[in-house]
Design an enzyme around this catalytic site. Structure first.
Site, short mmCIF file in Angstrom:
data_model
loop_
_atom_site.label_atom_id
_atom_site.label_comp_id
_atom_site.label_asym_id
_atom_site.label_seq_id
_atom_site.Cartn_x
_atom_site.Cartn_y
_atom_site.Cartn_z
N ASP A 334 0.96 -1.35 -0.16
CA ASP A 334 0.51 0.52 -0.04
C ASP A 334 1.02 1.55 -0.28
OD1 ASP A 334 0.59 -0.53 2.69
OD2 ASP A 334 -0.67 0.69 3.48
N GLU A 335 -0.08 2.91 -0.33
CA GLU A 335 0.56 3.95 -0.21
C GLU A 335 2.11 3.90 -0.88
OE1 GLU A 335 -2.25 5.39 3.30
OE2 GLU A 335 -0.03 4.62 4.41
N VAL A 336 2.53 3.48 -1.96
CA VAL A 336 4.30 4.00 -1.96
C VAL A 336 3.88 4.90 -3.02
CG1 VAL A 336 5.08 2.34 -4.03
CG2 VAL A 336 4.20 0.22 -2.51
#
Length: 456
Positions: A334-336
């Site tokens: 997530d949230e890269v």
């Protein structure tokens, strides 16, 4: 940052703490049984009351039970639940309680399958039948894990009057969980939690029949997991290399404690983002960021272009797979933040070579597909955050994983899309514990219907 339920279970998570709370309301019974949580599938009780005397109360194994004395799970549970049922009773002490009955009361437990030396799994049955009548109670379950849920229910049925005497009413219950996955997530990277605090959480989970401890054990701020293969990860990446780590002994203690309560321990090693602490103990793992054509000294996500990255991941996950017995492992995804990848000329060259153009979601999909394949060779089923599923159609078709939906908005739309693709889903989005407001409003957590979406 997230939460969990499942289109196989319910969940909840804390944004900065990821504290997952699964509020499960398991159907409606024929008559409500006061004090039993969650509500059983079918229950019937009457005002007929039976007194209990802790000096004449016994747990017994049924003659036909596959589990018999020596079963580690149930032997430990009998001792634990005796203290929970009779909290004011201490054998050998000067007992002042006045017991109104000396007749014995026996709770007989029978299970269809032994399983006393194993671990709970996604497929484990937690179904049980409990019948309470004069002088005895009968608890029948398919597995020891179902028997644990039944023991919890019986403990909730016992109550005291104003004079301290114990009673239980005539009751019949048939129960099983609506969702197989019901968990709590703890983030021990941002906020290191002593092992004792984790054990208390496992106790609390057992009281509410939660069955998955999602251990978000590492993240950007710290790497407290002490790896035998890569000891520098915690030595250099933890808040403190001695006081703020989880040794192999600590991890085994948590897993063992959870097993005796019918709780799976699901580890999460989130990458390629959320890995700043990893880079402190593993050189060349993170991507160097560039500014104006030269390295800036900052580092971004895991570098997905180097063979050494996958060699490291393979060795780390081989260890993790041997330490954590559960067949599932959470890989994050997530949230890269793509800024650093975009700035790095070697990454851009790799993108062109692979035919990704300038679509960095394809690069993350490539990385995640590679580590999912690694975990598959270790006989582990991967769980990923919904970002991974959203990124690329080709990856969606190849993704033999469980998708965890954590983002707000139309989260049931996301659930529908993933299930339509043939994937299993964990729903986390509606159970965050960090919602804004001067006072916390718990009502929405109880009004979520995870399956309230159309199949087509």
């Amino acid at each position: 940052m997230r939460v969990m339920d499942s289109v196989s279970g319910r969940y909840t998570c804390l944004n900065m703490n990821y504290l997952l709370l699964i509020m499960i309301h398991i159907g409606v019974g024929l008559h409500a049984v006061g004090g039993v949580w969650p509500m059983p599938q079918i229950s019937a009780s009457s005002p007929e009351q039976y007194p209990l005397n802790p000096e004449a109360f016994y747990f017994e194994y049924g003659r036909q039970s596959e589990a018999q004395p020596g079963c580690s799970v149930l032997d430990a549970a009998f001792k634990r639940y005796f203290s929970l049922i009779f909290p004011d009773y201490f054998p050998g002490a000067n007992v002042r309680l006045q017991f109104s009955v000396n007749r014995p009361f026996t709770l007989e437990v029978s299970v269809d399958h032994d399983g006393c030396d194993g671990y709970p799994s996604q497929e484990s049955s937690e179904r049980y039948n409990l019948s309470v009548c004069a002088g005895q109670a009968s608890l029948k379950a398919e597995t020891v894990w179902g028997a644990l849920r039944g023991l919890e229910t019986f403990s909730q049925l016992v109550y005291q009057d104003d004079f301290g005497s114990f009673f239980v009413n005539k009751t019949d219950i048939e129960d099983f969980p609506r969702f197989q996955f019901r968990g709590i997530l703890l983030d021990t990277s941002r906020h290191y939690l002593p092992v004792q605090a984790i054990l208390k959480t496992l106790d609390a989970m057992a009281y509410s029949k939660f069955n998955v401890f999602h251990w978000h054990i590492v993240d950007d701020p710290s790497f407290p997991y002490q790896s035998q293969t890569f000891p520098d990860l915690s030595a250099k990446g933890a808040f403190h290399p001695m006081t703020h780590i989880y040794t192999q002994t600590d991890v085994q203690r948590v897993i063992s404690y959870a097993r005796l309560r019918g709780i799976r321990v699901l580890p999460e090693f989130d990458s390629p983002g959320h890995t700043q602490s990893w880079g402190k103990g593993q050189s060349d793992l993170l991507t160097p960021c560039y500014k104006g054509g030269t390295p800036s000294g900052a580092f971004g996500p895991v570098n997905p272009t180097l063979p050494s990255t996958y060699q490291f991941i393979a060795r780390l996950f081989k260890e993790v797979s041997s330490v954590f017995p559960d067949s599932y492992i959470h890989l994050g995804g997530d949230e890269v933040n793509f800024f650093c990848w975009k700035s790095n000329p070697d990454v851009r060259a790799f993108m062109q070579k692979m035919g990704f153009g300038t679509d960095f979601t394809k690069l993350e999909a490539f990385y995640m597909e590679s580590i999912v394949n690694i975990t598959s060779t270790l006989n582990k089923t991967a769980i990923v955050w919904q970002d991974v599923f959203d990124y690329h159609e080709r990856f969606q078709r190849r993704l033999q994983s469980v998708v965890e939906v954590w983002r707000g908005g139309c989260y049931l739309c996301e659930v529908r899309k993933a299930t339509k693709a043939g994937l299993r889903v964990i729903l986390a989005a509606p159970w965050y514990l960090d919602q804004p407001g001067p006072t916390h409003n718990w009502t929405p957590y109880y009004t979520v219907w995870p399956l309230a979406f159309k199949d087509s």
